[in-house]
Design a protein around this motif. Structure first.
Motif, PDB file in Angstrom:
ATOM      1  N   VAL A  43      14.507 -14.847 -74.437  1.00  0.00           N
ATOM      2  CA  VAL A  43      13.168 -14.515 -73.714  1.00  0.00           C
ATOM      3  C   VAL A  43      12.909 -13.182 -74.027  1.00  0.00           C
ATOM      4  N   LEU A  44      13.865 -12.098 -73.856  1.00  0.00           N
ATOM      5  CA  LEU A  44      13.134 -10.858 -73.898  1.00  0.00           C
ATOM      6  C   LEU A  44      12.881 -10.265 -75.176  1.00  0.00           C
ATOM      7  N   LEU A  45      13.716 -10.766 -76.101  1.00  0.00           N
ATOM      8  CA  LEU A  45      13.583 -10.114 -77.518  1.00  0.00           C
ATOM      9  C   LEU A  45      12.360 -10.889 -78.129  1.00  0.00           C
ATOM     10  N   PHE A  46      12.224 -12.241 -77.947  1.00  0.00           N
ATOM     11  CA  PHE A  46      11.265 -13.077 -78.605  1.00  0.00           C
ATOM     12  C   PHE A  46       9.844 -12.658 -77.984  1.00  0.00           C
ATOM     13  N   GLY A  47       9.881 -12.334 -76.442  1.00  0.00           N
ATOM     14  CA  GLY A  47       8.765 -12.096 -75.727  1.00  0.00           C
ATOM     15  C   GLY A  47       8.087 -10.637 -76.148  1.00  0.00           C
ATOM     16  N   THR A  48       9.166  -9.605 -76.331  1.00  0.00           N
ATOM     17  CA  THR A  48       8.946  -8.265 -77.070  1.00  0.00           C
ATOM     18  C   THR A  48       8.146  -8.684 -78.471  1.00  0.00           C
ATOM     19  N   ALA A  49       8.698  -9.248 -79.333  1.00  0.00           N
ATOM     20  CA  ALA A  49       8.501  -9.405 -80.605  1.00  0.00           C
ATOM     21  C   ALA A  49       6.711 -10.219 -80.446  1.00  0.00           C
ATOM     22  N   PHE A  50       6.425 -11.209 -79.564  1.00  0.00           N
ATOM     23  CA  PHE A  50       5.277 -11.749 -79.408  1.00  0.00           C
ATOM     24  C   PHE A  50       4.257 -10.481 -79.002  1.00  0.00           C
ATOM     25  N   LEU A  51       4.755 -10.037 -77.815  1.00  0.00           N
ATOM     26  CA  LEU A  51       3.794  -8.972 -77.586  1.00  0.00           C
ATOM     27  C   LEU A  51       3.329  -7.962 -78.475  1.00  0.00           C
ATOM     28  N   ILE A  52       4.318  -7.296 -79.357  1.00  0.00           N
ATOM     29  CA  ILE A  52       4.165  -6.347 -80.553  1.00  0.00           C
ATOM     30  C   ILE A  52       3.027  -7.333 -81.568  1.00  0.00           C
ATOM     31  N   ASP A  53       3.748  -8.411 -81.759  1.00  0.00           N
ATOM     32  CA  ASP A  53       2.768  -9.139 -82.876  1.00  0.00           C
ATOM     33  C   ASP A  53       1.206  -9.264 -82.302  1.00  0.00           C
ATOM     34  N   LEU A  54       0.955  -9.471 -81.075  1.00  0.00           N
ATOM     35  CA  LEU A  54      -0.166  -9.557 -80.603  1.00  0.00           C
ATOM     36  C   LEU A  54      -1.065  -8.220 -80.618  1.00  0.00           C
ATOM     37  N   ILE A  55      -0.298  -7.056 -80.164  1.00  0.00           N
ATOM     38  CA  ILE A  55      -0.646  -5.783 -80.365  1.00  0.00           C
ATOM     39  C   ILE A  55      -1.175  -5.540 -81.662  1.00  0.00           C
ATOM     40  N   LEU A  67       1.680   3.555 -80.518  1.00  0.00           N
ATOM     41  CA  LEU A  67       1.994   4.138 -78.989  1.00  0.00           C
ATOM     42  C   LEU A  67       2.245   2.708 -78.160  1.00  0.00           C
ATOM     43  N   THR A  68       1.396   1.942 -78.266  1.00  0.00           N
ATOM     44  CA  THR A  68       1.755   0.591 -77.486  1.00  0.00           C
ATOM     45  C   THR A  68       2.797  -0.156 -77.693  1.00  0.00           C
ATOM     46  N   SER A  69       3.262  -0.173 -79.072  1.00  0.00           N
ATOM     47  CA  SER A  69       4.409  -0.768 -79.393  1.00  0.00           C
ATOM     48  C   SER A  69       5.635  -0.067 -78.879  1.00  0.00           C
TER      49      SER A  69
END
Length: 95
Positions: A43-55, A67-69
């Motif tokens: 959840v932590l790793l794929f959630g982070t991947a999702f947020l970075i992909d969204l950014i 900076l956001t990533s």
């Protein structure tokens, strides 16, 4: 690098990182991860991947993307450290 290649890399990296403790569970007694440990890590790793992909898709300015990533990755690392050893002393702290 195309957008499809970037997206593939962003979601492949967490899967590869999760393979390290999985292999460690089978080959070493020092690793003692339960199914819930793998679930939380996923959840932590794929959630982070999702947020970075969204950014990467939403923000157009390269400086703000970086900076956001970085901020998202630092937040992941702080959360992971808190769950592992309890650097902040919350009720979720590990021992």
């Amino acid at each position: 690098m195309t957008q499809k290649q970037k997206t593939t890399f962003i979601y492949t990296a967490p899967a590869v990182l999760l393979c390290i403790p999985l292999i460690g569970n089978f080959t070493s007694k020092e690793f003692d991860w339960s199914v819930s440990d793998f679930g939380i890590a996923a959840v932590l790793l794929f959630g982070t991947a999702f947020l970075i992909d969204l950014i990467q898709r939403i923000i157009k300015d390269r400086t703000y993307k970086i900076l956001t990533s970085i901020a998202i990755v630092v937040l992941l690392m702080l959360t992971w450290a808190e769950l592992a050893v309890g650097i902040f002393g919350t009720q979720f702290a590990g021992n």
